[in-house]
Motif scaffolding. Sequence first.
Motif, PDB file in Angstrom:
ATOM      1  N   MET A 105      27.326  -0.482 -37.385  1.00  0.00           N
ATOM      2  CA  MET A 105      26.873   0.778 -36.840  1.00  0.00           C
ATOM      3  C   MET A 105      25.588   0.548 -36.068  1.00  0.00           C
ATOM      4  SD  MET A 105      25.464   2.804 -40.167  1.00  0.00           S
ATOM      5  CE  MET A 105      24.807   1.665 -41.348  1.00  0.00           C
ATOM      6  N   VAL A 106      25.249   1.511 -35.253  1.00  0.00           N
ATOM      7  CA  VAL A 106      24.041   1.455 -34.444  1.00  0.00           C
ATOM      8  C   VAL A 106      23.044   2.453 -35.022  1.00  0.00           C
ATOM      9  CG1 VAL A 106      23.071   1.778 -32.138  1.00  0.00           C
ATOM     10  CG2 VAL A 106      25.381   0.839 -32.402  1.00  0.00           C
ATOM     11  N   LEU A 107      21.850   1.979 -35.281  1.00  0.00           N
ATOM     12  CA  LEU A 107      20.777   2.813 -35.798  1.00  0.00           C
ATOM     13  C   LEU A 107      19.839   3.146 -34.643  1.00  0.00           C
ATOM     14  CD1 LEU A 107      19.337   3.938 -38.399  1.00  0.00           C
ATOM     15  CD2 LEU A 107      18.028   1.837 -38.353  1.00  0.00           C
ATOM     16  N   VAL A 108      19.680   4.438 -34.357  1.00  0.00           N
ATOM     17  CA  VAL A 108      18.754   4.872 -33.320  1.00  0.00           C
ATOM     18  C   VAL A 108      17.542   5.448 -34.041  1.00  0.00           C
ATOM     19  CG1 VAL A 108      18.401   6.248 -31.254  1.00  0.00           C
ATOM     20  CG2 VAL A 108      20.688   5.357 -31.768  1.00  0.00           C
ATOM     21  N   ASN A 109      16.408   4.773 -33.876  1.00  0.00           N
ATOM     22  CA  ASN A 109      15.210   5.093 -34.639  1.00  0.00           C
ATOM     23  C   ASN A 109      14.157   5.755 -33.755  1.00  0.00           C
ATOM     24  OD1 ASN A 109      13.074   5.210 -36.382  1.00  0.00           O
ATOM     25  ND2 ASN A 109      12.903   3.008 -36.695  1.00  0.00           N
ATOM     26  N   PHE A 110      13.891   7.027 -34.049  1.00  0.00           N
ATOM     27  CA  PHE A 110      12.868   7.789 -33.336  1.00  0.00           C
ATOM     28  C   PHE A 110      11.594   7.896 -34.182  1.00  0.00           C
ATOM     29  CE2 PHE A 110      16.866   9.220 -31.517  1.00  0.00           C
ATOM     30  CZ  PHE A 110      16.595   9.283 -30.166  1.00  0.00           C
ATOM     31  N   ALA A 111      11.437   7.025 -35.162  1.00  0.00           N
ATOM     32  CA  ALA A 111      10.295   7.092 -36.083  1.00  0.00           C
ATOM     33  C   ALA A 111       9.635   5.718 -36.188  1.00  0.00           C
ATOM     34  CB  ALA A 111      10.767   7.586 -37.446  1.00  0.00           C
ATOM     35  N   HIS A 112       8.938   5.497 -37.296  1.00  0.00           N
ATOM     36  CA  HIS A 112       8.275   4.217 -37.528  1.00  0.00           C
ATOM     37  C   HIS A 112       9.315   3.103 -37.662  1.00  0.00           C
ATOM     38  CE1 HIS A 112       4.339   6.018 -38.084  1.00  0.00           C
ATOM     39  NE2 HIS A 112       4.904   6.952 -38.838  1.00  0.00           N
TER      40      HIS A 112
ATOM     41  N   GLU B 104      24.510  -3.182 -36.939  1.00  0.00           N
ATOM     42  CA  GLU B 104      24.722  -4.169 -35.890  1.00  0.00           C
ATOM     43  C   GLU B 104      23.574  -4.212 -34.900  1.00  0.00           C
ATOM     44  OE1 GLU B 104      27.221  -6.273 -35.833  1.00  0.00           O
ATOM     45  OE2 GLU B 104      28.357  -5.380 -37.482  1.00  0.00           O
ATOM     46  N   ARG B 105      22.940  -3.038 -34.704  1.00  0.00           N
ATOM     47  CA  ARG B 105      21.885  -2.957 -33.692  1.00  0.00           C
ATOM     48  C   ARG B 105      20.933  -1.831 -34.057  1.00  0.00           C
ATOM     49  NH1 ARG B 105      22.857  -1.310 -27.452  1.00  0.00           N
ATOM     50  NH2 ARG B 105      24.597  -0.291 -28.451  1.00  0.00           N
ATOM     51  N   VAL B 106      19.653  -2.061 -33.815  1.00  0.00           N
ATOM     52  CA  VAL B 106      18.630  -1.024 -33.976  1.00  0.00           C
ATOM     53  C   VAL B 106      18.025  -0.761 -32.606  1.00  0.00           C
ATOM     54  CG1 VAL B 106      16.426  -0.399 -35.044  1.00  0.00           C
ATOM     55  CG2 VAL B 106      18.100  -1.743 -36.348  1.00  0.00           C
ATOM     56  N   ILE B 107      18.027   0.501 -32.215  1.00  0.00           N
ATOM     57  CA  ILE B 107      17.406   0.909 -30.953  1.00  0.00           C
ATOM     58  C   ILE B 107      16.184   1.738 -31.316  1.00  0.00           C
ATOM     59  CG2 ILE B 107      17.686   2.211 -28.814  1.00  0.00           C
ATOM     60  CD1 ILE B 107      20.726   1.642 -29.079  1.00  0.00           C
ATOM     61  N   ALA B 108      15.015   1.212 -31.008  1.00  0.00           N
ATOM     62  CA  ALA B 108      13.757   1.900 -31.318  1.00  0.00           C
ATOM     63  C   ALA B 108      13.301   2.686 -30.097  1.00  0.00           C
ATOM     64  CB  ALA B 108      12.695   0.892 -31.734  1.00  0.00           C
ATOM     65  N   ILE B 109      13.040   3.974 -30.298  1.00  0.00           N
ATOM     66  CA  ILE B 109      12.607   4.860 -29.215  1.00  0.00           C
ATOM     67  C   ILE B 109      11.253   5.461 -29.594  1.00  0.00           C
ATOM     68  CG2 ILE B 109      13.129   6.957 -27.919  1.00  0.00           C
ATOM     69  CD1 ILE B 109      15.106   4.662 -27.361  1.00  0.00           C
ATOM     70  N   ASP B 110      10.306   5.371 -28.685  1.00  0.00           N
ATOM     71  CA  ASP B 110       8.990   5.968 -28.898  1.00  0.00           C
ATOM     72  C   ASP B 110       9.135   7.488 -28.821  1.00  0.00           C
ATOM     73  OD1 ASP B 110       6.344   6.781 -28.945  1.00  0.00           O
ATOM     74  OD2 ASP B 110       5.775   5.720 -27.123  1.00  0.00           O
ATOM     75  N   ALA B 111       8.801   8.178 -29.911  1.00  0.00           N
ATOM     76  CA  ALA B 111       8.978   9.631 -29.977  1.00  0.00           C
ATOM     77  C   ALA B 111       7.662  10.388 -29.834  1.00  0.00           C
ATOM     78  CB  ALA B 111       9.668  10.003 -31.285  1.00  0.00           C
ATOM     79  N   GLN B 112       6.633   9.713 -29.348  1.00  0.00           N
ATOM     80  CA  GLN B 112       5.365  10.408 -29.130  1.00  0.00           C
ATOM     81  C   GLN B 112       5.541  11.439 -28.025  1.00  0.00           C
ATOM     82  OE1 GLN B 112       2.433   9.972 -30.881  1.00  0.00           O
ATOM     83  NE2 GLN B 112       3.758   8.762 -32.197  1.00  0.00           N
TER      84      GLN B 112
END
Length: 129
Positions: A1-8, A27-35
């Motif tokens: 699965m793909v984890l989309v992370n809008f946090a720490h 399978e993949r982590v996508i980190a997005i800056d949520a500021q």
Amino acid sequence: MVLVNFAHPLTEEQLHQLEALTGRKVERVIAIDAQIDPQEPLAQQVVRMVDQVGFTAEEWQTLPLLIVLPSLNYSAGVLLAELHGRMGYFPSIVRLRPVAGVIPPRFEVAEVINLQAVRDAARARRSRI
């Protein structure tokens, strides 16, 4: 699965906890800056955040996704509306909780919440009212 992370950022331990809870490999982590800029309209900023994920319309609707919401409640609310619009359903989300009695503070995965199941159950209750 793909984890989309809008946090720490998540630790390896937290990722393993997620895999144990879901029975699926991350399978993949996508980190997005949520500021956000509090002086600018929020909805437009959330659209830009979600656009940064880089998925096609088809990927939003078909990939096995897990979402870590931003901590700011307003951002999280608008993000859920945007994701529902793109996905066609509410995503599953990760809830973290502090580990009791540790210094420095640490967080563990508390649960994975299937928001679509929550919505569907609420819809059933609506018809009984």
